[in-house]
Design an enzyme around this catalytic site. Structure first.
Site, short mmCIF file in Angstrom:
data_model
loop_
_atom_site.label_atom_id
_atom_site.label_comp_id
_atom_site.label_asym_id
_atom_site.label_seq_id
_atom_site.Cartn_x
_atom_site.Cartn_y
_atom_site.Cartn_z
N ASP A 455 0.86 -1.18 0.00
CA ASP A 455 0.00 0.00 0.00
C ASP A 455 0.90 1.23 0.00
OD1 ASP A 455 -1.74 2.08 0.54
OD2 ASP A 455 -2.91 0.96 2.02
N HIS A 456 0.85 2.01 -1.09
CA HIS A 456 1.75 3.15 -1.23
C HIS A 456 1.43 4.28 -0.24
CE1 HIS A 456 5.09 4.82 -3.28
NE2 HIS A 456 4.89 4.18 -4.42
N ARG A 457 0.30 4.15 0.47
CA ARG A 457 -0.01 5.18 1.47
C ARG A 457 0.82 5.00 2.74
NH1 ARG A 457 -6.35 4.16 1.95
NH2 ARG A 457 -5.48 2.05 2.07
#
Length: 485
Positions: A455-457
């Site tokens: 998850d790039h968040r």
């Protein structure tokens, strides 16, 4: 006087709203005890035997095997208050209803029923029994209700009492006579897809159990019969008045398979993952020759009777827990409402397992506190439960990171979809001999591809790359793990 109580499909927990009836465990007219399992249902999480909180005689069942019921829908009705045979049977009348047509019981038996059966156990849990003690159903002595002391009448065997007037076709519910001798949901699904009536099949398994081979044979017979009918129709002479009477056969209808149960749950979770999580994938090839050699040495050191063998999956799981200790960003989740990243204190490691019911992800609790041998033993235990359909909903939820070994299917690589609401998944391809530059020379080595979807968040590519590189280093040089053991 018997009282008919309705038992509805209880809330099976974990947010489930419906369940599919797999197998009825009782028939109309059967005497059931409090908390006796009466039906086996399949939810999106697991196979569950549902206990009935009432003791008495089953007067009706609702829903056929293979049908889906929502939570709160009626499952069956039970006549309580007359579960023992009377001292002297009263003649039945043809106008008696199932509730009022029960034979009159003695006063002790009636009081016993009102004390134990009528109210039920009153504590229906998540489908695994309510744990009511058998001592609650006790016999009241005659002298305690104002009758002369006399020996209590002996209870009749369970197969003899007829406390409820049942029609001649009492065993028939919704046009079906009793449960089908089928255990596997896959066999039921196959029969439904091909419109095979399981009632007409004779099982070749133990005690007449219907196997998949029996359904396959029925499908072949049906197809042969259809082809024979087509050939017969084609051989008939055309009618002169209607030269175009023989029309072209209609195109075959597309097969429609309902998205429900495990398949439906997987579809919902993966769709939510792709719609909510901005995921990215990175991968690397690693030389697993030393890891395989280390595993062989571990298992050889344990001896022929030194305990269970350490699996490759267990070693990879232990490597993941060590990597998550270094990169805790990937052991987290995102609270979208609060716009916060939640770092989780422990690692509950999920691993993908393919079963007849579909893909499930059992969870190894507190994997960060276990060594490779302990993780391997827990993986083996949960895998066996998954194959038999006995995993509970609690064993399939709560994961914080997932390991997916798709190499068992003979494929080299993949781009995993994150198991929402987790933040990452590590995919492992098959380990196979490949040409590899080792110590400056070309050699044949055991090579594996590792894929990390994250998850790039919760992190950027540098963190994800560092995690994956550490995992690859441990695979190539297992001694690196000694730093964290």
């Amino acid at each position: 006087m018997a009282q008919v109580l309705e038992f509805k499909l209880p809330d099976l927990g974990e947010g489930l709203t419906e369940a599919e009836i797999v197998r009825w465990l009782v028939e109309v007219g059967d005497v059931v005890a409090i908390d006796q399992p009466v039906v086996e249902v399949e939810t999106a999480k697991a196979m569950v035997e549902v206990p009935c909180p009432y003791g008495g005689v089953v007067t009706a069942r609702f829903g056929e095997e293979g049908s889906e019921l929502p939570v709160g829908a009626p499952l069956l009705t039970v006549a309580v208050g007359a579960t023992e045979a009377p001292a002297s049977p009263a003649p039945s009348t043809s106008s008696a209803s199932p509730a009022s047509g029960a034979s009159s019981a003695s006063a002790p038996a009636a009081e016993e029923s009102s004390a134990g059966s009528e109210s039920g156990s009153g504590n229906v849990l998540v489908g695994y029994g309510t744990g009511a003690p058998a001592a609650r159903r006790r016999r009241i002595r005659p002298e305690r209700v104002g009758t002369p002391a006399a020996p209590a009448p002996a209870p009749a065997p369970a197969v003899e009492p007829e406390p409820v007037a049942v029609p001649a076709a009492a065993g028939e519910v919704n046009g079906r006579q009793g449960p089908v001798a089928v255990v596997s949901p896959l066999v039921r699904r196959l029969a439904r897809q091909h419109e095979i009536d399981l009632r007409r099949l004779t099982g070749s398994g133990p005690d007449g159990l219907i196997l998949r081979a029996d359904v396959d044979s029925a499908i072949r017979r049906a197809e042969e019969a259809a082809r024979a009918q087509t050939r017969t129709a084609a051989a008939e002479p055309a009618v002169a008045e209607a030269p175009t009477a023989v029309a072209a056969a209609p195109a075959a209808a597309a097969e429609r398979i309902p998205l429900r149960g495990v398949r439906g749950a997987v579809a919902d979770k993966l769709s939510r993952s792709r719609s909510e999580i901005p995921d990215a994938t990175c991968w690397v090839d690693a030389d697993a020759t030393e890891l395989m050699a280390a595993r062989a040495a571990m298992n050889a050191a344990s001896g022929p009777s030194g305990g269970p063998k350490v699996s490759v999956l267990a070693l990879l799981a232990r490597i993941c827990t060590a990597a998550l200790a270094r990169y805790p960003e990937l052991n987290s989740t995102v609270d979208t409402a609060a716009r916060e990243i939640v770092r989780l204190p422990g690692v509950h490691l999920g691993f993908a397992a393919q079963t007849e019911r579909g893909l499930v992800v059992p969870v190894v609790r507190d994997a960060h506190t276990r060594n490779a041998e302990s993780i391997g033993a827990e993986i083996a235990r949960l895998t066996e439960l998954a194959r038999t359909g006995k995993l509970s909903p609690a064993q399939l939820t709560g994961g914080t990171f997932t390991l997916n070994n798709y190499g068992v299917f003979g494929v080299d690589g993949s781009t995993p979809i994150i198991n929402h609401p987790e933040a990452a998944m590590l995919g492992v391809g098959r380990i196979m001999p490949k040409p590899w530059v080792h110590n400056g020379e070309l050699a044949i080595r055991q090579v594996v591809q590792l894929s990390l979807t994250f998850d790039h968040r919760v992190c950027d590519g540098g963190t994800a790359g560092g995690f994956l590189r550490y995992v690859a280093d441990c695979v190539e040089q297992p001694a690196v793990l000694l730093r964290t053991l």
